[in-house]
Design a protein around this motif. Sequence first.
Motif, PDB file in Angstrom:
ATOM      1  N   ILE A  66       0.845  -1.193   0.000  1.00  0.00           N
ATOM      2  CA  ILE A  66       0.000   0.000   0.000  1.00  0.00           C
ATOM      3  C   ILE A  66       0.879   1.242   0.000  1.00  0.00           C
ATOM      4  O   ILE A  66       1.752   1.394   0.843  1.00  0.00           O
ATOM      5  CB  ILE A  66      -0.941   0.011   1.213  1.00  0.00           C
ATOM      6  CG1 ILE A  66      -1.906  -1.176   1.122  1.00  0.00           C
ATOM      7  CG2 ILE A  66      -1.705   1.325   1.296  1.00  0.00           C
ATOM      8  CD1 ILE A  66      -2.799  -1.350   2.314  1.00  0.00           C
ATOM      9  N   THR A  67       0.630   2.116  -0.972  1.00  0.00           N
ATOM     10  CA  THR A  67       1.296   3.408  -1.045  1.00  0.00           C
ATOM     11  C   THR A  67       0.248   4.480  -0.786  1.00  0.00           C
ATOM     12  O   THR A  67      -0.855   4.424  -1.310  1.00  0.00           O
ATOM     13  CB  THR A  67       1.948   3.618  -2.425  1.00  0.00           C
ATOM     14  OG1 THR A  67       2.933   2.595  -2.625  1.00  0.00           O
ATOM     15  CG2 THR A  67       2.596   4.978  -2.535  1.00  0.00           C
ATOM     16  N   PRO A  81       6.587  13.781  -6.246  1.00  0.00           N
ATOM     17  CA  PRO A  81       7.987  13.418  -6.066  1.00  0.00           C
ATOM     18  C   PRO A  81       8.302  12.064  -6.691  1.00  0.00           C
ATOM     19  O   PRO A  81       7.419  11.218  -6.853  1.00  0.00           O
ATOM     20  CB  PRO A  81       8.133  13.360  -4.535  1.00  0.00           C
ATOM     21  CG  PRO A  81       6.773  13.059  -4.027  1.00  0.00           C
ATOM     22  CD  PRO A  81       5.829  13.715  -5.005  1.00  0.00           C
ATOM     23  N   ASP A  82       9.574  11.893  -7.048  1.00  0.00           N
ATOM     24  CA  ASP A  82      10.071  10.636  -7.588  1.00  0.00           C
ATOM     25  C   ASP A  82       9.230  10.260  -8.804  1.00  0.00           C
ATOM     26  O   ASP A  82       9.111  11.048  -9.715  1.00  0.00           O
ATOM     27  CB  ASP A  82      10.054   9.569  -6.491  1.00  0.00           C
ATOM     28  CG  ASP A  82      11.039   8.433  -6.748  1.00  0.00           C
ATOM     29  OD1 ASP A  82      11.925   8.601  -7.601  1.00  0.00           O
ATOM     30  OD2 ASP A  82      10.928   7.387  -6.100  1.00  0.00           O
ATOM     31  N   ASN A  83       8.600   9.112  -8.837  1.00  0.00           N
ATOM     32  CA  ASN A  83       7.806   8.711 -10.004  1.00  0.00           C
ATOM     33  C   ASN A  83       6.317   8.625  -9.686  1.00  0.00           C
ATOM     34  O   ASN A  83       5.579   7.933 -10.373  1.00  0.00           O
ATOM     35  CB  ASN A  83       8.304   7.376 -10.566  1.00  0.00           C
ATOM     36  CG  ASN A  83       8.155   6.248  -9.565  1.00  0.00           C
ATOM     37  OD1 ASN A  83       7.768   6.449  -8.417  1.00  0.00           O
ATOM     38  ND2 ASN A  83       8.470   5.047  -9.976  1.00  0.00           N
ATOM     39  N   TYR A  84       5.878   9.345  -8.665  1.00  0.00           N
ATOM     40  CA  TYR A  84       4.467   9.300  -8.257  1.00  0.00           C
ATOM     41  C   TYR A  84       3.666  10.355  -9.004  1.00  0.00           C
ATOM     42  O   TYR A  84       3.904  11.551  -8.863  1.00  0.00           O
ATOM     43  CB  TYR A  84       4.348   9.459  -6.735  1.00  0.00           C
ATOM     44  CG  TYR A  84       4.991   8.295  -6.040  1.00  0.00           C
ATOM     45  CD1 TYR A  84       4.318   7.088  -5.921  1.00  0.00           C
ATOM     46  CD2 TYR A  84       6.290   8.369  -5.583  1.00  0.00           C
ATOM     47  CE1 TYR A  84       4.916   5.996  -5.334  1.00  0.00           C
ATOM     48  CE2 TYR A  84       6.900   7.283  -4.983  1.00  0.00           C
ATOM     49  CZ  TYR A  84       6.220   6.095  -4.864  1.00  0.00           C
ATOM     50  OH  TYR A  84       6.813   5.007  -4.299  1.00  0.00           O
ATOM     51  N   ALA A  93       3.064  14.764  -0.462  1.00  0.00           N
ATOM     52  CA  ALA A  93       3.675  13.785   0.447  1.00  0.00           C
ATOM     53  C   ALA A  93       3.318  12.379  -0.020  1.00  0.00           C
ATOM     54  O   ALA A  93       2.229  12.139  -0.529  1.00  0.00           O
ATOM     55  CB  ALA A  93       3.192  14.003   1.872  1.00  0.00           C
ATOM     56  N   VAL A  94       4.273  11.466   0.169  1.00  0.00           N
ATOM     57  CA  VAL A  94       4.075  10.060  -0.172  1.00  0.00           C
ATOM     58  C   VAL A  94       4.678   9.201   0.932  1.00  0.00           C
ATOM     59  O   VAL A  94       5.770   9.492   1.419  1.00  0.00           O
ATOM     60  CB  VAL A  94       4.762   9.686  -1.518  1.00  0.00           C
ATOM     61  CG1 VAL A  94       4.680   8.193  -1.788  1.00  0.00           C
ATOM     62  CG2 VAL A  94       4.174  10.464  -2.664  1.00  0.00           C
ATOM     63  N   LYS A  95       3.961   8.161   1.309  1.00  0.00           N
ATOM     64  CA  LYS A  95       4.505   7.102   2.164  1.00  0.00           C
ATOM     65  C   LYS A  95       4.445   5.839   1.330  1.00  0.00           C
ATOM     66  O   LYS A  95       3.371   5.369   0.968  1.00  0.00           O
ATOM     67  CB  LYS A  95       3.690   6.931   3.443  1.00  0.00           C
ATOM     68  CG  LYS A  95       4.201   5.795   4.319  1.00  0.00           C
ATOM     69  CD  LYS A  95       3.292   5.584   5.520  1.00  0.00           C
ATOM     70  CE  LYS A  95       3.723   4.345   6.280  1.00  0.00           C
ATOM     71  NZ  LYS A  95       2.725   3.960   7.274  1.00  0.00           N
ATOM     72  N   THR A  96       5.606   5.303   0.982  1.00  0.00           N
ATOM     73  CA  THR A  96       5.649   4.126   0.127  1.00  0.00           C
ATOM     74  C   THR A  96       5.318   2.873   0.927  1.00  0.00           C
ATOM     75  O   THR A  96       5.318   2.887   2.157  1.00  0.00           O
ATOM     76  CB  THR A  96       7.041   3.955  -0.504  1.00  0.00           C
ATOM     77  OG1 THR A  96       7.981   3.643   0.529  1.00  0.00           O
ATOM     78  CG2 THR A  96       7.477   5.211  -1.253  1.00  0.00           C
ATOM     79  N   TRP A  97       5.074   1.795   0.217  1.00  0.00           N
ATOM     80  CA  TRP A  97       4.745   0.523   0.858  1.00  0.00           C
ATOM     81  C   TRP A  97       5.901  -0.006   1.700  1.00  0.00           C
ATOM     82  O   TRP A  97       5.705  -0.795   2.604  1.00  0.00           O
ATOM     83  CB  TRP A  97       4.294  -0.518  -0.170  1.00  0.00           C
ATOM     84  CG  TRP A  97       5.340  -0.852  -1.199  1.00  0.00           C
ATOM     85  CD1 TRP A  97       5.523  -0.238  -2.407  1.00  0.00           C
ATOM     86  CD2 TRP A  97       6.332  -1.860  -1.117  1.00  0.00           C
ATOM     87  NE1 TRP A  97       6.576  -0.794  -3.081  1.00  0.00           N
ATOM     88  CE2 TRP A  97       7.089  -1.812  -2.305  1.00  0.00           C
ATOM     89  CE3 TRP A  97       6.669  -2.810  -0.158  1.00  0.00           C
ATOM     90  CZ2 TRP A  97       8.160  -2.666  -2.562  1.00  0.00           C
ATOM     91  CZ3 TRP A  97       7.729  -3.673  -0.419  1.00  0.00           C
ATOM     92  CH2 TRP A  97       8.457  -3.591  -1.612  1.00  0.00           C
ATOM     93  N   ASN A  99       7.773   2.002   3.587  1.00  0.00           N
ATOM     94  CA  ASN A  99       7.958   3.043   4.605  1.00  0.00           C
ATOM     95  C   ASN A  99       9.020   4.079   4.261  1.00  0.00           C
ATOM     96  O   ASN A  99       9.698   4.600   5.139  1.00  0.00           O
ATOM     97  CB  ASN A  99       8.238   2.432   5.986  1.00  0.00           C
ATOM     98  CG  ASN A  99       6.998   1.823   6.574  1.00  0.00           C
ATOM     99  OD1 ASN A  99       5.899   2.341   6.393  1.00  0.00           O
ATOM    100  ND2 ASN A  99       7.161   0.710   7.264  1.00  0.00           N
ATOM    101  N   ARG A 100       9.138   4.428   2.996  1.00  0.00           N
ATOM    102  CA  ARG A 100       9.972   5.550   2.577  1.00  0.00           C
ATOM    103  C   ARG A 100       9.047   6.757   2.505  1.00  0.00           C
ATOM    104  O   ARG A 100       7.969   6.688   1.910  1.00  0.00           O
ATOM    105  CB  ARG A 100      10.577   5.268   1.220  1.00  0.00           C
ATOM    106  CG  ARG A 100      11.424   6.399   0.687  1.00  0.00           C
ATOM    107  CD  ARG A 100      12.049   5.977  -0.632  1.00  0.00           C
ATOM    108  NE  ARG A 100      12.572   7.126  -1.315  1.00  0.00           N
ATOM    109  CZ  ARG A 100      12.634   7.256  -2.624  1.00  0.00           C
ATOM    110  NH1 ARG A 100      12.244   6.280  -3.404  1.00  0.00           N
ATOM    111  NH2 ARG A 100      13.117   8.341  -3.169  1.00  0.00           N
ATOM    112  N   TYR A 101       9.446   7.865   3.112  1.00  0.00           N
ATOM    113  CA  TYR A 101       8.634   9.081   3.136  1.00  0.00           C
ATOM    114  C   TYR A 101       9.237  10.121   2.206  1.00  0.00           C
ATOM    115  O   TYR A 101      10.424  10.428   2.289  1.00  0.00           O
ATOM    116  CB  TYR A 101       8.561   9.643   4.558  1.00  0.00           C
ATOM    117  CG  TYR A 101       7.791   8.762   5.501  1.00  0.00           C
ATOM    118  CD1 TYR A 101       6.431   8.951   5.711  1.00  0.00           C
ATOM    119  CD2 TYR A 101       8.414   7.724   6.174  1.00  0.00           C
ATOM    120  CE1 TYR A 101       5.709   8.136   6.567  1.00  0.00           C
ATOM    121  CE2 TYR A 101       7.708   6.890   7.036  1.00  0.00           C
ATOM    122  CZ  TYR A 101       6.362   7.110   7.224  1.00  0.00           C
ATOM    123  OH  TYR A 101       5.650   6.299   8.068  1.00  0.00           O
TER     124      TYR A 101
END
Length: 135
Positions: A66-67, A81-84, A93-97, A99-101
């Motif tokens: 889950i992202t 950010p990044d490829n989102y 803001a993004v919290k990756t599956w 746990n990278r913020y």
Amino acid sequence: LFFNDFIYSINENILYEQRSIKKKEYLIKLKKKYKWKITQEQKTILGYTCTKAIHSSIAPNGNENITEAWFTFSIPVSAGPDNYIGLPGLILAVKTWYNRYLYARNIKFKDEIQIKHPDKNIIITKEKARELDGW
């Protein structure tokens, strides 16, 4: 930790990863698509009302990944950010599956910007990148 640059063509709805392979620059055409589910949950980030969106996928081992992304309708740009990408507003803001913020620390608007269009002759597929790089 190494991060690559990403270029998102809004007109083509294509994401490219900019990468150097054996000292030559390439744009790798990515097929990444997010199937975001927009929720009713909201919070404020940098003074902007943001809405939570969730992307869920199943890993090869069967686990659910889950992202979580927080985006604002106030800045109607489908980027982040990044490829989102792929939401109806800027992702702050993004919290990756795993746990990278990733989060915006500030937002600055410019009156004019110069956009350098990438050279279409350096676009390759992910498969060709693997072949060239040996990964």
